[in-house]
Design a protein around this motif. Structure first.
Motif, PDB file in Angstrom:
ATOM      1  N   UNK A 125       2.423  13.623  -6.822  1.00 44.44           N
ATOM      2  CA  UNK A 125       2.849  14.740  -7.161  1.00 44.44           C
ATOM      3  C   UNK A 125       2.244  15.161  -8.784  1.00 44.44           C
ATOM      4  N   UNK A 126       1.828  13.831  -9.547  1.00 43.61           N
ATOM      5  CA  UNK A 126       1.112  13.704 -10.866  1.00 43.61           C
ATOM      6  C   UNK A 126      -0.548  13.870  -9.737  1.00 43.61           C
ATOM      7  N   UNK A 127      -0.622  12.805  -8.932  1.00 44.76           N
ATOM      8  CA  UNK A 127      -2.510  12.977  -8.849  1.00 44.76           C
ATOM      9  C   UNK A 127      -2.976  13.617  -7.321  1.00 44.76           C
ATOM     10  N   UNK A 128      -1.603  14.696  -6.609  1.00 45.84           N
ATOM     11  CA  UNK A 128      -2.473  15.576  -6.480  1.00 45.84           C
ATOM     12  C   UNK A 128      -1.807  16.817  -6.318  1.00 45.84           C
ATOM     13  N   UNK A 129      -1.115  17.488  -7.947  1.00 45.43           N
ATOM     14  CA  UNK A 129      -0.796  18.368  -8.509  1.00 45.43           C
ATOM     15  C   UNK A 129      -0.112  18.627  -6.824  1.00 45.43           C
ATOM     16  N   UNK A 130       1.169  17.965  -6.046  1.00 40.84           N
ATOM     17  CA  UNK A 130       1.888  18.355  -5.065  1.00 40.84           C
ATOM     18  C   UNK A 130       3.172  17.551  -5.073  1.00 40.84           C
ATOM     19  N   UNK A 131       3.633  19.038  -4.854  1.00 35.84           N
ATOM     20  CA  UNK A 131       5.774  18.945  -5.724  1.00 35.84           C
ATOM     21  C   UNK A 131       6.248  18.645  -4.107  1.00 35.84           C
ATOM     22  N   UNK A 132       6.476  17.493  -3.619  1.00 38.04           N
ATOM     23  CA  UNK A 132       7.192  16.772  -1.761  1.00 38.04           C
ATOM     24  C   UNK A 132       8.767  17.803  -1.864  1.00 38.04           C
ATOM     25  N   UNK A 133       8.575  18.073  -1.368  1.00 38.98           N
ATOM     26  CA  UNK A 133      10.346  18.980  -0.962  1.00 38.98           C
ATOM     27  C   UNK A 133      11.317  17.685  -0.388  1.00 38.98           C
ATOM     28  N   UNK A 134      10.349  16.927   0.921  1.00 39.34           N
ATOM     29  CA  UNK A 134      11.334  16.600   1.829  1.00 39.34           C
ATOM     30  C   UNK A 134      10.299  15.458   2.303  1.00 39.34           C
ATOM     31  N   UNK A 135      10.857  14.917   3.170  1.00 41.30           N
ATOM     32  CA  UNK A 135      10.066  14.033   3.515  1.00 41.30           C
ATOM     33  C   UNK A 135      10.369  13.453   4.992  1.00 41.30           C
ATOM     34  N   UNK A 136      10.422  13.048   6.012  1.00 38.66           N
ATOM     35  CA  UNK A 136      10.911  12.476   7.268  1.00 38.66           C
ATOM     36  C   UNK A 136      10.032  11.223   7.402  1.00 38.66           C
ATOM     37  N   UNK A 137      10.655   9.549   7.502  1.00 37.35           N
ATOM     38  CA  UNK A 137       9.565   8.348   7.685  1.00 37.35           C
ATOM     39  C   UNK A 137      10.364   8.277   9.089  1.00 37.35           C
ATOM     40  N   UNK A 138      10.313   7.322   9.706  1.00 41.80           N
ATOM     41  CA  UNK A 138      10.813   6.744  10.758  1.00 41.80           C
ATOM     42  C   UNK A 138      10.276   5.392  11.448  1.00 41.80           C
ATOM     43  N   UNK A 139      10.865   4.650  11.234  1.00 44.99           N
ATOM     44  CA  UNK A 139      10.224   3.275  11.545  1.00 44.99           C
ATOM     45  C   UNK A 139      10.747   2.067  13.237  1.00 44.99           C
ATOM     46  N   UNK A 140       8.986   2.143  13.494  1.00 43.60           N
ATOM     47  CA  UNK A 140       9.033   1.782  15.271  1.00 43.60           C
ATOM     48  C   UNK A 140       9.226   0.021  15.210  1.00 43.60           C
ATOM     49  N   UNK A 141       9.998  -0.371  15.873  1.00 38.87           N
ATOM     50  CA  UNK A 141      10.118  -1.837  16.190  1.00 38.87           C
ATOM     51  C   UNK A 141      10.984  -2.855  16.984  1.00 38.87           C
ATOM     52  N   UNK A 142      12.242  -3.935  16.502  1.00 36.04           N
ATOM     53  CA  UNK A 142      12.665  -4.582  17.618  1.00 36.04           C
ATOM     54  C   UNK A 142      13.487  -4.328  16.618  1.00 36.04           C
ATOM     55  N   UNK A 143      14.685  -4.408  17.213  1.00 37.75           N
ATOM     56  CA  UNK A 143      15.978  -4.450  16.778  1.00 37.75           C
ATOM     57  C   UNK A 143      16.535  -5.824  16.858  1.00 37.75           C
ATOM     58  N   UNK A 144      17.623  -6.565  16.243  1.00 35.69           N
ATOM     59  CA  UNK A 144      17.646  -7.930  15.806  1.00 35.69           C
ATOM     60  C   UNK A 144      17.928  -8.282  18.106  1.00 35.69           C
ATOM     61  N   UNK A 145      18.920  -7.540  18.565  1.00 32.99           N
ATOM     62  CA  UNK A 145      19.437  -7.644  20.002  1.00 32.99           C
ATOM     63  C   UNK A 145      17.783  -8.656  20.698  1.00 32.99           C
ATOM     64  N   UNK A 146      16.968  -7.109  20.543  1.00 31.91           N
ATOM     65  CA  UNK A 146      15.666  -7.314  21.307  1.00 31.91           C
ATOM     66  C   UNK A 146      14.579  -8.279  20.982  1.00 31.91           C
ATOM     67  N   UNK A 147      14.459  -8.035  19.350  1.00 27.92           N
ATOM     68  CA  UNK A 147      13.251  -9.155  18.587  1.00 27.92           C
ATOM     69  C   UNK A 147      14.379 -10.855  18.986  1.00 27.92           C
ATOM     70  N   UNK A 148      15.506 -11.237  19.571  1.00 30.58           N
ATOM     71  CA  UNK A 148      15.919 -12.331  19.600  1.00 30.58           C
ATOM     72  C   UNK A 148      16.191 -13.414  18.271  1.00 30.58           C
ATOM     73  N   UNK A 149      15.806 -12.452  16.992  1.00 30.51           N
ATOM     74  CA  UNK A 149      16.116 -13.240  16.133  1.00 30.51           C
ATOM     75  C   UNK A 149      17.360 -12.478  15.519  1.00 30.51           C
ATOM     76  N   UNK A 150      18.962 -13.239  15.447  1.00 28.67           N
ATOM     77  CA  UNK A 150      19.896 -12.484  15.085  1.00 28.67           C
ATOM     78  C   UNK A 150      20.078 -13.406  13.281  1.00 28.67           C
TER      79      UNK A 150
END
Length: 149
Positions: free
Chosen positions: A124-149
């Motif tokens: 908002x400060x740098x770009x004079x753009x007011x964000x009204x919403x966002x959508x964030x997704x993280x892709x990776x491996x859960x603890x069951x599939x990664x083997x690290x628990x």
């Protein structure tokens, strides 16, 4: 909101939007109330409801999910797996919660901490753009599939 109260509120919302509260819609809605923490695809909903109400067709499930999304009860999500998934809308949240998506098993879990507020302030400060919403997704491996628990 308790489960029966949520169910009745949604039935009233359907009626207020001139939709009938059919037994099929009630069955589909009950599945979401019973599986409130899941991100269900239309196919998954169909598999769950056909055991309880075998005469419900997949087209009815799709139509009902579209109606519930149109009136703001459900949110449609695309997690890149070729299927739209649905979850209850959280109208009390300023932003949507974030999702953690396992690339191996497809499990979707939620991440509720909103760590992007400071980034939004910088945008908002740098770009004079007011964000009204966002959508964030993280892709990776859960603890069951990664083997690290």
């Amino acid at each position: 909101m308790e489960n029966m109260g949520a169910f009745e509120n949604i039935c009233n919302l359907l009626r207020n939007h001139s939709y009938k509260v059919t037994p099929q819609r009630q069955t589909i809605l009950h599945m979401f109330v019973e599986h409130v923490d899941r991100h269900l695809s239309a196919e998954e909903v169909y598999m769950l409801v056909k055991n309880e109400n075998p005469e419900i067709g997949l087209a009815t499930v799709y139509r009902t999910l579209d109606i519930l999304a149109d009136i703001g009860v459900l949110i449609k999500n695309d997690f890149g797996d070729g299927r739209t998934r649905y979850e209850f809308s959280r109208k009390d949240e300023h932003h949507h919660h974030h999702h953690l998506i396992c690339l191996k098993c497809g499990n979707v879990s939620e991440f509720d901490d909103d760590l992007l507020e400071s980034l939004e302030a910088v945008i908002m400060k740098r770009n004079h753009f007011k964000v009204s919403d966002h959508d964030l997704k993280f892709y990776g491996y859960c603890s069951n599939c990664d083997g690290t628990q």
